[in-house]
Design a protein around this motif. Structure first.
Motif, PDB file in Angstrom:
ATOM      1  N   UNK A   1      11.032   4.405   8.639  1.00  0.00           N
ATOM      2  CA  UNK A   1      11.272   2.984   8.950  1.00  0.00           C
ATOM      3  C   UNK A   1      10.355   2.101   8.109  1.00  0.00           C
ATOM      4  N   UNK A   2       9.086   2.475   7.995  1.00  0.00           N
ATOM      5  CA  UNK A   2       8.125   1.649   7.250  1.00  0.00           C
ATOM      6  C   UNK A   2       8.471   1.588   5.763  1.00  0.00           C
ATOM      7  N   UNK A   3       8.950   2.707   5.228  1.00  0.00           N
ATOM      8  CA  UNK A   3       9.337   2.728   3.804  1.00  0.00           C
ATOM      9  C   UNK A   3      10.601   1.899   3.587  1.00  0.00           C
ATOM     10  N   UNK A   4      11.459   1.924   4.600  1.00  0.00           N
ATOM     11  CA  UNK A   4      12.731   1.239   4.475  1.00  0.00           C
ATOM     12  C   UNK A   4      12.574  -0.274   4.646  1.00  0.00           C
ATOM     13  N   UNK A   5      11.732  -0.672   5.625  1.00  0.00           N
ATOM     14  CA  UNK A   5      11.649  -2.117   5.892  1.00  0.00           C
ATOM     15  C   UNK A   5      10.511  -2.798   5.134  1.00  0.00           C
ATOM     16  N   UNK A   6       9.866  -2.050   4.230  1.00  0.00           N
ATOM     17  CA  UNK A   6       8.853  -2.681   3.387  1.00  0.00           C
ATOM     18  C   UNK A   6       7.514  -2.880   4.066  1.00  0.00           C
ATOM     19  N   UNK A   7       7.279  -2.202   5.219  1.00  0.00           N
ATOM     20  CA  UNK A   7       5.961  -2.296   5.857  1.00  0.00           C
ATOM     21  C   UNK A   7       4.892  -1.701   4.941  1.00  0.00           C
ATOM     22  N   UNK A   8       5.263  -0.681   4.154  1.00  0.00           N
ATOM     23  CA  UNK A   8       4.380  -0.166   3.093  1.00  0.00           C
ATOM     24  C   UNK A   8       5.225  -0.017   1.826  1.00  0.00           C
ATOM     25  N   UNK A   9       4.528   0.115   0.682  1.00  0.00           N
ATOM     26  CA  UNK A   9       5.263   0.123  -0.598  1.00  0.00           C
ATOM     27  C   UNK A   9       5.844   1.495  -0.935  1.00  0.00           C
ATOM     28  N   UNK A  10       5.126   2.552  -0.554  1.00  0.00           N
ATOM     29  CA  UNK A  10       5.613   3.871  -0.951  1.00  0.00           C
ATOM     30  C   UNK A  10       4.761   4.970  -0.361  1.00  0.00           C
ATOM     31  N   UNK A  11       5.178   6.211  -0.606  1.00  0.00           N
ATOM     32  CA  UNK A  11       4.442   7.357  -0.067  1.00  0.00           C
ATOM     33  C   UNK A  11       4.598   8.552  -0.998  1.00  0.00           C
TER      34      UNK A  11
ATOM     35  N   UNK B   1       0.824  -1.220   0.000  1.00  0.00           N
ATOM     36  CA  UNK B   1       0.000   0.000   0.000  1.00  0.00           C
ATOM     37  C   UNK B   1       0.859   1.272   0.000  1.00  0.00           C
ATOM     38  N   UNK B   2       0.194   2.370  -0.359  1.00  0.00           N
ATOM     39  CA  UNK B   2       0.861   3.680  -0.459  1.00  0.00           C
ATOM     40  C   UNK B   2       0.162   4.678   0.474  1.00  0.00           C
TER      41      UNK B   2
END
Ligand code: GLV
Length: 318
Positions: A248-258, A230-231
Motif C-alpha cells: 500500500x505504501x509503495x502504491x500510494x506514494x507514502x514512500x518512494x521505493x524499496x 524515502x526508501x
C-alpha cells in the motif's frame, strides 16, 4: 560414533570437516528434505546441521531423541525454538561474523538499485521497448549527504554503515544499546528512537534479528511516518515488515521505493509487489557468495567438532 545429520546441501569442505568427528549423512538435493526421510535419519542423530529453511521445533526434536546439538548454517536462528532445545539440553549454534561483509554488500547494492532505479532500467532494456538517452529519463536519487537510518546496529549494520559512508551518506541508527564510542565516532553515527529515525532518514535499512518483538516492526503506521521520498531496504527477515502495508505504501506514494532480499511468507512473494516498478526484489541472496557459504559451513562444522571433542561451542545461541 557420533551420528551427524545434515538436513540440506552445504559446501563440501563443511561435510569433510564434520566427517573428522563422526559419521555424516547429508541430504544432497536442492529440494527440501521430505519430513519422513528427515525423521528417519534424526531417529539416530546426535547432531543435526540445519539450514534456515528447517523448522527446528518440538516435532523436529521429538523425532531426534538422542540429539545433543543443532548447528544452524545461518546467523539468524528464528527457525529454531531455542527454548525447546534448552529444555532438552540440546546445544544450538549459529554462524555469526562470516557473512557480515557479503550481507552488507548486498544491502548496499539494494540501496543503489532502489535509489537509481536499476531494476526498472534493466526491465526496460529486456522488454525490447524503444528508448533513447534523455535528460529526464529515469531520474533517481543521489546518496551524497543523505541519511541512512539503520535499524539494528550489529555487525552487519556497522559494515553497511562503513560502505554507505564511502558513498557520502550520513549514518543514524536505532538499536537497543548504543554502539561502542569508537565505532560511533568513526561513523559519525547518531542513535535515535525508531519513529525519529524513520521520519528523518532518506534510506532506512533493516538489519535487526527477527523475533516476536520485531514482528511487523515496520507496519502501516511506521511506513506512514517515513518520508514520501524515502526508501526501505530489508536484508534481515521478511516478517519484520508487514508486506501488505508495504504494498500500500509503495502504491500510494507514502514512500518512494524499496529493496527486498527477504519476504514475509518466503519463498512466496506478495503478488502485488511483482506489479510495482518502485521495488527491487531479489531471492534471499544476502550471504550467497561461494566464499561466504563455504565459511558458514566451516563455522557450523567447527562448532560441531568443538562440541564432539568435549569442548564449548564456538558460537552458541541462547
Ligand atoms: C541468512 O539470512 C542468515 O541468517 O544466515
Amino acid at each position: 560414533m557420533t551420528n551427524i545429520v545434515v538436513t540440506g546441501r552445504i559446501p563440501h569442505p563443511g561435510i569433510e570437516r564434520l566427517g573428522t568427528v563422526g559419521s555424516v549423512w547429508a541430504w544432497d538435493d536442492d529440494e527440501p528434505i521430505p519430513t519422513d526421510v528427515r525423521n528417519a535419519h534424526l531417529a539416530h542423530a546426535d547432531v543435526a546441521v540445519t539450514l534456515l529453511t528447517d523448522r527446528v521445533d518440538d516435532a523436529f526434536l521429538d523425532a531426534a531423541p538422542q540429539l545433543r546439538m543443532v548447528a544452524n548454517v545461518a546467523v539468524g536462528y528464528n527457525n529454531i525454538d531455542v527454548a525447546a532445545c534448552q529444555r532438552r539440553n540440546v546445544i544450538v549454534t549459529n554462524t555469526p561474523g562470516v557473512l557480515t561483509d557479503a550481507t552488507a554488500d548486498l544491502a548496499m547494492a539494494l540501496v543503489l538499485m532502489s535509489t537509481r532505479r536499476l531494476g526498472e532500467g534493466e526491465r526496460l532494456i529486456r522488454s525490447g521497448a524503444a528508448w533513447q538517452w534523455g535528460m529526464f529519463m529515469m531520474l533517481g536519487r543521489g546518496l551524497q549527504g543523505r541519511q541512512l537510518g539503520i535499524v539494528g546496529m550489529g555487525g552487519i549494520g556497522v559494515a553497511l554503515a562503513r560502505r554507505a559512508r564511502s558513498f557520502g551518506m550520513t549514518i543514524a541508527y536505532h538499536n537497543r544499546s548504543a554502539v561502542n564510542a569508537d565505532v560511533a565516532n568513526e561513523l559519525g553515527a547518531t542513535r535515535h528512537e525508531l519513529r525519529q529515525l524513520l521520519a528523518t532518514s532518506d534510506v532506512v535499512s533493516l538489519n535487526c534479528p527477527y523475533s516476536p518483538e520485531t514482528h511487523h516492526l515496520i507496519d502501516a503506521d511506521a511506513l506512514q511516518s517515513m518520508r514520501s521520498d524515502a526508501f526501505l531496504i530489508n536484508t534481515a527477515r521478511g516478517p519484520i515488515v508487514d508486506e501488505a502495508a508495504l504494498v500500500a505504501a509503495l502504491r500510494n506514494g507514502a514512500i518512494a521505493g524499496a529493496g527486498l532480499d527477504v519476504f514475509e511468507h518466503e519463498p512466496t512473494v506478495h503478488p502485488d509487489l511483482l506489479q510495482l516498478d518502485n521495488v527491487v526484489l531479489v531471492p534471499h541472496l544476502g550471504s550467497a557468495t561461494v566464499e561466504t557459504r563455504t565459511a558458514m559451513a566451516m563455522l557450523a562444522a567447527d562448532n560441531v567438532v568443538a562440541v564432539v571433542n568435549g569442548g564449548a561451542p564456538l558460537t552458541p545461541v541462547g
